[in-house]
Motif scaffolding. Sequence first.
Motif, mmCIF file in Angstrom:
data_model
loop_
_atom_site.group_PDB
_atom_site.id
_atom_site.type_symbol
_atom_site.label_atom_id
_atom_site.label_comp_id
_atom_site.label_asym_id
_atom_site.label_seq_id
_atom_site.Cartn_x
_atom_site.Cartn_y
_atom_site.Cartn_z
ATOM 1 N N GLY A 100 -8.473 11.792 -5.854
ATOM 2 C CA GLY A 100 -8.104 11.340 -4.503
ATOM 3 C C GLY A 100 -6.686 11.707 -4.140
ATOM 4 O O GLY A 100 -5.770 11.636 -4.950
ATOM 5 N N GLN A 101 -6.539 12.099 -2.901
ATOM 6 C CA GLN A 101 -5.216 12.183 -2.326
ATOM 7 C C GLN A 101 -4.884 10.740 -1.973
ATOM 8 O O GLN A 101 -5.745 10.019 -1.467
ATOM 9 C CB GLN A 101 -5.317 13.052 -1.066
ATOM 10 C CG GLN A 101 -4.058 13.225 -0.276
ATOM 11 C CD GLN A 101 -4.372 13.791 1.105
ATOM 12 O OE1 GLN A 101 -5.441 13.529 1.668
ATOM 13 N NE2 GLN A 101 -3.446 14.564 1.642
ATOM 14 N N TRP A 115 -0.490 9.821 4.660
ATOM 15 C CA TRP A 115 0.437 9.333 5.675
ATOM 16 C C TRP A 115 1.606 10.289 5.865
ATOM 17 O O TRP A 115 2.011 10.594 6.990
ATOM 18 C CB TRP A 115 0.931 7.938 5.316
ATOM 19 C CG TRP A 115 2.119 7.495 6.110
ATOM 20 C CD1 TRP A 115 3.376 7.258 5.651
ATOM 21 C CD2 TRP A 115 2.165 7.249 7.517
ATOM 22 N NE1 TRP A 115 4.200 6.884 6.676
ATOM 23 C CE2 TRP A 115 3.481 6.870 7.838
ATOM 24 C CE3 TRP A 115 1.232 7.316 8.546
ATOM 25 C CZ2 TRP A 115 3.879 6.562 9.131
ATOM 26 C CZ3 TRP A 115 1.628 7.006 9.843
ATOM 27 C CH2 TRP A 115 2.930 6.641 10.118
ATOM 28 N N ASN A 116 2.137 10.782 4.754
ATOM 29 C CA ASN A 116 3.248 11.715 4.854
ATOM 30 C C ASN A 116 2.852 12.966 5.633
ATOM 31 O O ASN A 116 3.628 13.488 6.429
ATOM 32 C CB ASN A 116 3.748 12.104 3.458
ATOM 33 C CG ASN A 116 4.486 10.949 2.797
ATOM 34 O OD1 ASN A 116 4.951 10.027 3.482
ATOM 35 N ND2 ASN A 116 4.571 10.986 1.480
ATOM 36 N N GLU A 117 1.619 13.393 5.391
ATOM 37 C CA GLU A 117 1.136 14.577 6.088
ATOM 38 C C GLU A 117 1.018 14.301 7.593
ATOM 39 O O GLU A 117 1.419 15.117 8.420
ATOM 40 C CB GLU A 117 -0.224 14.971 5.508
ATOM 41 C CG GLU A 117 -0.612 16.396 5.796
ATOM 42 C CD GLU A 117 -1.985 16.695 5.210
ATOM 43 O OE1 GLU A 117 -2.197 16.447 4.009
ATOM 44 O OE2 GLU A 117 -2.851 17.146 5.986
ATOM 45 N N VAL A 118 0.468 13.120 7.896
ATOM 46 C CA VAL A 118 0.334 12.734 9.306
ATOM 47 C C VAL A 118 1.709 12.686 9.965
ATOM 48 O O VAL A 118 1.923 13.226 11.058
ATOM 49 C CB VAL A 118 -0.375 11.364 9.433
ATOM 50 C CG1 VAL A 118 -0.223 10.801 10.836
ATOM 51 C CG2 VAL A 118 -1.843 11.493 9.064
ATOM 52 N N ALA A 119 2.642 12.057 9.269
ATOM 53 C CA ALA A 119 3.987 11.927 9.828
ATOM 54 C C ALA A 119 4.608 13.302 10.055
ATOM 55 O O ALA A 119 5.231 13.554 11.092
ATOM 56 C CB ALA A 119 4.854 11.081 8.900
ATOM 57 N N ASP A 120 4.396 14.199 9.077
ATOM 58 C CA ASP A 120 4.925 15.561 9.229
ATOM 59 C C ASP A 120 4.299 16.264 10.422
ATOM 60 O O ASP A 120 4.982 16.947 11.194
ATOM 61 C CB ASP A 120 4.655 16.385 7.960
ATOM 62 C CG ASP A 120 5.543 15.939 6.811
ATOM 63 O OD1 ASP A 120 6.489 15.168 7.078
ATOM 64 O OD2 ASP A 120 5.277 16.361 5.673
#
Lengths: 189, 473
Positions: free
Chosen positions: B318-319, B325-330
């Motif tokens: 799993g990621q 979340w970090n990816e979304v924020a980026d």
Amino acid sequence: MLKSKSKNRLCFFIFVLTIMSCVEDVDFDQAEDLTLTPVVASSVVYTDVEASRFSENGIELEQVSDTIANIEIFTEEFVIDNLVRTELIFEATNTINRTFGLQVDFLSNSDELLHTLSFDAQPSNDGSEVVTESTHVFEGDSQEALKLTVKMVITLRLYPSMDGSILDENSTGNITLRSKGFFYLNIPV
Amino acid sequence: MFSKRLVIVILMLTVKHLFSQNKQLLFGFNDIPQSVLINPSTTLDNDWFVGVPLLSHFHFNFGSSGISTFDLFADDGRDFNDKLQSVIFQLDRSDFFTATQQLDIFSGGFAFGRGIEKDRYLSFGMYLETDVIAYHPKDYAILAYEGNATNIGRVFDVSDFNLSGEMVSVFHVGLTKKVNDKFTIGARGKIYSSVFNINSTNNRGSFLTQEGQNNLLIHTFNLDFTYNTSGIRSLAEDDNSEVSDDIRTLRRRLLFGGNLGLGLDFGFTYFPTDQWTIEASLLDVGFIRHSKDLDNYAVNGSYVYEGINPLFPEVPNGQTAEDYWNEVADNFEELFEIDTTATKYTTWRPTKFNAAVRYSFGERISKDCNCLAEDSGYLNAVGAQLFAVRRPRAPQLALTAFYYRRLFEGLQFKATYTIDSFSFTNVGLGISADLGPLNLYVLADNVLEYQNLARSQSNSIQFGLNLVFGSGQ
């Protein structure tokens, strides 16, 4: 003589028209009362967990949890100043014959527990979708707690079955969780 | 009292009430030297003229196609937020606010040509023009006012933000030439020097919130937004806080130290008979190339957001939610990142089209024949005029009926009735008076609205002083 008199009158008339025109009953100070009150809707968390995933090496997992850290949105100055109310709406769809408890913990920078919300997703006796909805309102103290939140811990807890059965690698069904938030802003302009 | 009114007028401007550029009163009013700026083929009724510097032509005009100041700011006890809300919803995205201002710095002209009959007229000058148009940013206003929660399924259109504004100084030389008794043509060359420019007219994309599948909502961002400016950065810089420096900069730009451009005006006047006149002109066919002192902003990108998906790390491969979340924020950061560039850009001037049909009647009976051979010899004229100006979204149009009358020797009057985007009741009045060689004119639009300026959706005022010699004098 008469000519120039009329001429002057006409000129005068136009000038008067231009300069003496009226601006009646207008109050520009009203603009200071302007307050914007938009409601922002946003997706929050979602997941889809199969029943078989609650089993590891033949042992049933009591709970799974995950952490979202570095949340900056609630501690943004704009949010702190203008967010007045929050509603989080969760929808669990369960096709597993087990009750799940969902818990979301809101933590501060120093891992202090600020707020907790939880609800139970009802079991499905026959494999059909059982939808449980739960709304959580943040106002006053809880709203202030939200504005200190930088970390959220989401826990899906599996309650013991009535008949002692456990979920194994062949168990079917799943539990999905969907959610959204309504963020009520009050922005004096 | 007057200063208070002035303040209110300025305030009205800051509320982004703007102007059209229609000069229906000046068009064809050939007793006024500046009418040759509306149609370079207009034959002026003089041998030569000199505009009084800074006073020869002043034009100020504002317009708002949907509302008046009164609609929003009336002191009527109603809650301002309610009024604003009704305005936001009442106005359409094609409603606009405009403002135009023109100030002659100097101007002059003279007739010349071989033989007794001078068949050419050279006119020249320099003026400062400000032009602003802002469309009602309806979707932005609704988003700011209501948010997206009550607008699930509504496509918010990025192109609703459409704004352009500029100040230019224009140096021009024009020539009017009589081809024969029935036909006169004219052309004018212009050099533009941009004092400043703001341009955000090519925005595209949308923002949409819908009911989702994986999650309750799905948000689709598709943004292509640009906001170009020239001439603003050096004035706004903090380390250049000396007002005198700014004034020096502005003065340089007025005198062709700004971003430069070229333009042309064309026109013709045709007299099929003694009493009929047909004329048309195309003005400001031109561009400005912005290559200095640029500050451009762009927001560009697409993103679909459904929420954060915790995959629970106990579950294999799993990621984690944190990674997610970090990816979304980026992704969000990238989406809304404002790219600042200094890319050169070109703006087209608001090209204007004027056309008129005129019928003259009522022969002048002159007791003492002073042999004004050039004079049409008629006291009255009626006619129709069409005006169009190129605007970012669609041309703005106006149709005018007019009556022109020579009241006395050296005193002329023109009344207009205009239908345009702003109103169906625009009555304009203008006079031109000659006091010796001094020509004075005042032209005012929408005079019925002068009882309460705040209620008016548009107004324009023009006045000027010239020294005029020969011919009609």
